[in-house]
Design a protein around this motif. Sequence first.
Motif, PDB file in Angstrom:
ATOM      1  N   SER A  86      29.900  -0.374 -34.492  1.00  0.00           N
ATOM      2  CA  SER A  86      28.564  -0.415 -35.088  1.00  0.00           C
ATOM      3  C   SER A  86      27.986   0.994 -35.166  1.00  0.00           C
ATOM      4  O   SER A  86      28.463   1.909 -34.499  1.00  0.00           O
ATOM      5  CB  SER A  86      27.648  -1.307 -34.249  1.00  0.00           C
ATOM      6  N   GLN A  87      26.932   1.154 -35.980  1.00  0.00           N
ATOM      7  CA  GLN A  87      26.284   2.464 -36.098  1.00  0.00           C
ATOM      8  C   GLN A  87      25.698   2.897 -34.762  1.00  0.00           C
ATOM      9  O   GLN A  87      25.768   4.062 -34.404  1.00  0.00           O
ATOM     10  CB  GLN A  87      25.194   2.434 -37.170  1.00  0.00           C
ATOM     11  N   ALA A  88      25.129   1.942 -33.994  1.00  0.00           N
ATOM     12  CA  ALA A  88      24.562   2.282 -32.684  1.00  0.00           C
ATOM     13  C   ALA A  88      25.643   2.833 -31.768  1.00  0.00           C
ATOM     14  O   ALA A  88      25.440   3.827 -31.074  1.00  0.00           O
ATOM     15  CB  ALA A  88      23.891   1.064 -32.055  1.00  0.00           C
ATOM     16  N   ALA A  89      26.815   2.206 -31.770  1.00  0.00           N
ATOM     17  CA  ALA A  89      27.915   2.690 -30.934  1.00  0.00           C
ATOM     18  C   ALA A  89      28.361   4.075 -31.397  1.00  0.00           C
ATOM     19  O   ALA A  89      28.654   4.947 -30.582  1.00  0.00           O
ATOM     20  CB  ALA A  89      29.079   1.711 -30.958  1.00  0.00           C
ATOM     21  N   ALA A  90      28.397   4.295 -32.710  1.00  0.00           N
ATOM     22  CA  ALA A  90      28.784   5.611 -33.233  1.00  0.00           C
ATOM     23  C   ALA A  90      27.776   6.672 -32.822  1.00  0.00           C
ATOM     24  O   ALA A  90      28.149   7.771 -32.430  1.00  0.00           O
ATOM     25  CB  ALA A  90      28.911   5.562 -34.752  1.00  0.00           C
ATOM     26  N   ASP A  91      26.469   6.334 -32.889  1.00  0.00           N
ATOM     27  CA  ASP A  91      25.439   7.287 -32.469  1.00  0.00           C
ATOM     28  C   ASP A  91      25.584   7.615 -30.986  1.00  0.00           C
ATOM     29  O   ASP A  91      25.458   8.759 -30.581  1.00  0.00           O
ATOM     30  CB  ASP A  91      24.038   6.722 -32.714  1.00  0.00           C
ATOM     31  N   GLN A  92      25.846   6.594 -30.172  1.00  0.00           N
ATOM     32  CA  GLN A  92      25.979   6.816 -28.735  1.00  0.00           C
ATOM     33  C   GLN A  92      27.161   7.725 -28.440  1.00  0.00           C
ATOM     34  O   GLN A  92      27.072   8.601 -27.603  1.00  0.00           O
ATOM     35  CB  GLN A  92      26.143   5.495 -27.999  1.00  0.00           C
ATOM     36  N   GLN A  93      28.292   7.514 -29.137  1.00  0.00           N
ATOM     37  CA  GLN A  93      29.460   8.332 -28.877  1.00  0.00           C
ATOM     38  C   GLN A  93      29.189   9.791 -29.198  1.00  0.00           C
ATOM     39  O   GLN A  93      29.764  10.665 -28.582  1.00  0.00           O
ATOM     40  CB  GLN A  93      30.658   7.814 -29.670  1.00  0.00           C
ATOM     41  N   GLN A  94      28.310  10.040 -30.132  1.00  0.00           N
ATOM     42  CA  GLN A  94      28.004  11.410 -30.509  1.00  0.00           C
ATOM     43  C   GLN A  94      26.912  12.016 -29.632  1.00  0.00           C
ATOM     44  O   GLN A  94      26.763  13.219 -29.603  1.00  0.00           O
ATOM     45  CB  GLN A  94      27.577  11.454 -31.969  1.00  0.00           C
ATOM     46  N   SER A  95      26.151  11.196 -28.956  1.00  0.00           N
ATOM     47  CA  SER A  95      25.029  11.704 -28.166  1.00  0.00           C
ATOM     48  C   SER A  95      25.509  12.348 -26.870  1.00  0.00           C
ATOM     49  O   SER A  95      26.379  11.819 -26.186  1.00  0.00           O
ATOM     50  CB  SER A  95      24.053  10.575 -27.829  1.00  0.00           C
ATOM     51  N   ARG A 154      28.250   7.549 -18.992  1.00  0.00           N
ATOM     52  CA  ARG A 154      29.563   7.395 -19.641  1.00  0.00           C
ATOM     53  C   ARG A 154      29.835   5.926 -19.973  1.00  0.00           C
ATOM     54  O   ARG A 154      30.356   5.615 -21.047  1.00  0.00           O
ATOM     55  CB  ARG A 154      30.671   7.924 -18.735  1.00  0.00           C
ATOM     56  N   ASP A 155      29.504   5.029 -19.031  1.00  0.00           N
ATOM     57  CA  ASP A 155      29.727   3.595 -19.259  1.00  0.00           C
ATOM     58  C   ASP A 155      28.947   3.092 -20.473  1.00  0.00           C
ATOM     59  O   ASP A 155      29.356   2.135 -21.126  1.00  0.00           O
ATOM     60  CB  ASP A 155      29.335   2.766 -18.031  1.00  0.00           C
ATOM     61  N   MET A 156      27.824   3.742 -20.763  1.00  0.00           N
ATOM     62  CA  MET A 156      27.019   3.361 -21.926  1.00  0.00           C
ATOM     63  C   MET A 156      27.536   4.002 -23.219  1.00  0.00           C
ATOM     64  O   MET A 156      26.984   3.785 -24.284  1.00  0.00           O
ATOM     65  CB  MET A 156      25.554   3.728 -21.693  1.00  0.00           C
ATOM     66  N   GLY A 157      28.591   4.820 -23.117  1.00  0.00           N
ATOM     67  CA  GLY A 157      29.220   5.383 -24.301  1.00  0.00           C
ATOM     68  C   GLY A 157      28.753   6.769 -24.700  1.00  0.00           C
ATOM     69  O   GLY A 157      29.073   7.241 -25.786  1.00  0.00           O
ATOM     70  N   PHE A 158      28.015   7.439 -23.814  1.00  0.00           N
ATOM     71  CA  PHE A 158      27.518   8.776 -24.126  1.00  0.00           C
ATOM     72  C   PHE A 158      28.415   9.839 -23.502  1.00  0.00           C
ATOM     73  O   PHE A 158      29.141   9.586 -22.551  1.00  0.00           O
ATOM     74  CB  PHE A 158      26.093   8.966 -23.595  1.00  0.00           C
ATOM     75  N   ARG A 159      28.305  11.050 -24.015  1.00  0.00           N
ATOM     76  CA  ARG A 159      29.003  12.206 -23.445  1.00  0.00           C
ATOM     77  C   ARG A 159      28.078  12.871 -22.434  1.00  0.00           C
ATOM     78  O   ARG A 159      26.907  13.107 -22.739  1.00  0.00           O
ATOM     79  CB  ARG A 159      29.373  13.193 -24.559  1.00  0.00           C
ATOM     80  N   VAL A 160      28.608  13.178 -21.251  1.00  0.00           N
ATOM     81  CA  VAL A 160      27.812  13.793 -20.186  1.00  0.00           C
ATOM     82  C   VAL A 160      27.989  15.302 -20.198  1.00  0.00           C
ATOM     83  O   VAL A 160      29.110  15.806 -20.246  1.00  0.00           O
ATOM     84  CB  VAL A 160      28.223  13.250 -18.798  1.00  0.00           C
ATOM     85  N   GLU A 161      26.881  16.018 -20.156  1.00  0.00           N
ATOM     86  CA  GLU A 161      26.879  17.464 -19.924  1.00  0.00           C
ATOM     87  C   GLU A 161      26.405  17.633 -18.494  1.00  0.00           C
ATOM     88  O   GLU A 161      25.279  17.312 -18.164  1.00  0.00           O
ATOM     89  CB  GLU A 161      25.948  18.178 -20.903  1.00  0.00           C
ATOM     90  N   GLY A 162      27.287  18.117 -17.635  1.00  0.00           N
ATOM     91  CA  GLY A 162      26.967  18.229 -16.216  1.00  0.00           C
ATOM     92  C   GLY A 162      27.822  17.260 -15.422  1.00  0.00           C
ATOM     93  O   GLY A 162      28.896  16.899 -15.858  1.00  0.00           O
ATOM     94  N   PRO A 163      27.331  16.816 -14.307  1.00  0.00           N
ATOM     95  CA  PRO A 163      25.989  17.025 -13.772  1.00  0.00           C
ATOM     96  C   PRO A 163      25.834  18.421 -13.161  1.00  0.00           C
ATOM     97  O   PRO A 163      26.791  18.998 -12.663  1.00  0.00           O
ATOM     98  CB  PRO A 163      25.864  15.941 -12.695  1.00  0.00           C
ATOM     99  N   TYR A 164      24.625  18.910 -13.244  1.00  0.00           N
ATOM    100  CA  TYR A 164      24.282  20.209 -12.680  1.00  0.00           C
ATOM    101  C   TYR A 164      23.372  20.015 -11.477  1.00  0.00           C
ATOM    102  O   TYR A 164      22.396  19.277 -11.561  1.00  0.00           O
ATOM    103  CB  TYR A 164      23.558  21.087 -13.715  1.00  0.00           C
ATOM    104  N   ALA A 165      23.691  20.700 -10.381  1.00  0.00           N
ATOM    105  CA  ALA A 165      22.855  20.664  -9.186  1.00  0.00           C
ATOM    106  C   ALA A 165      21.786  21.749  -9.245  1.00  0.00           C
ATOM    107  O   ALA A 165      20.775  21.666  -8.555  1.00  0.00           O
ATOM    108  CB  ALA A 165      23.704  20.834  -7.927  1.00  0.00           C
ATOM    109  N   MET A 166      22.016  22.761 -10.069  1.00  0.00           N
ATOM    110  CA  MET A 166      21.116  23.907 -10.167  1.00  0.00           C
ATOM    111  C   MET A 166      20.468  23.964 -11.545  1.00  0.00           C
ATOM    112  O   MET A 166      21.149  23.884 -12.565  1.00  0.00           O
ATOM    113  CB  MET A 166      21.883  25.205  -9.942  1.00  0.00           C
ATOM    114  N   ARG A 167      19.171  24.127 -11.541  1.00  0.00           N
ATOM    115  CA  ARG A 167      18.402  24.249 -12.784  1.00  0.00           C
ATOM    116  C   ARG A 167      18.927  25.408 -13.627  1.00  0.00           C
ATOM    117  O   ARG A 167      19.071  25.287 -14.844  1.00  0.00           O
ATOM    118  CB  ARG A 167      16.923  24.460 -12.429  1.00  0.00           C
TER     119      ARG A 167
END
Length: 128
Positions: free
Chosen positions: A3-12, A32-45
């Motif tokens: 679906s378009q929603a799944a495609a948007d999530q994969q790109q987010s 990740r389980d929701m289909g998004f790409r994770v940047e991080g996690p970062y412990a430091m601002r």
Amino acid sequence: MASQAAADQQQSTVLVVEDEVIIALDLSETVRDMGFRVEGPYAMRDHAMIAIDQEMPDFAILDVMTGDGEVYPLADALTKAGVPIIFHSGHCTKSELARRYPNAQAAEKPCPPDKLMALIAEANRKAH
């Protein structure tokens, strides 16, 4: 066909900033389980600030207190760029955050997984 929603999530891309290791891993896994790409996690601002200079995320999940102080300079930069924010913290009340960041969402730790997933879905809607 996805679906378009799944495609948007994969790109987010979702920036995760959390200095408690177990919580950071749990948040990242939920994203990740929701289909998004994770940047991080970062412990430091400051490490997250470097990351957004290289690539701005679609939305962010931020703890208020990081390993190198309050996350507000990062939140300010994300807000200026129009990036939706979810604050996930035990250090501030929702009303305090709402005054400073009226368009952000907030969840106090511990946050039930279903509520966190609803906040993530809402942030994704705001990002697209």
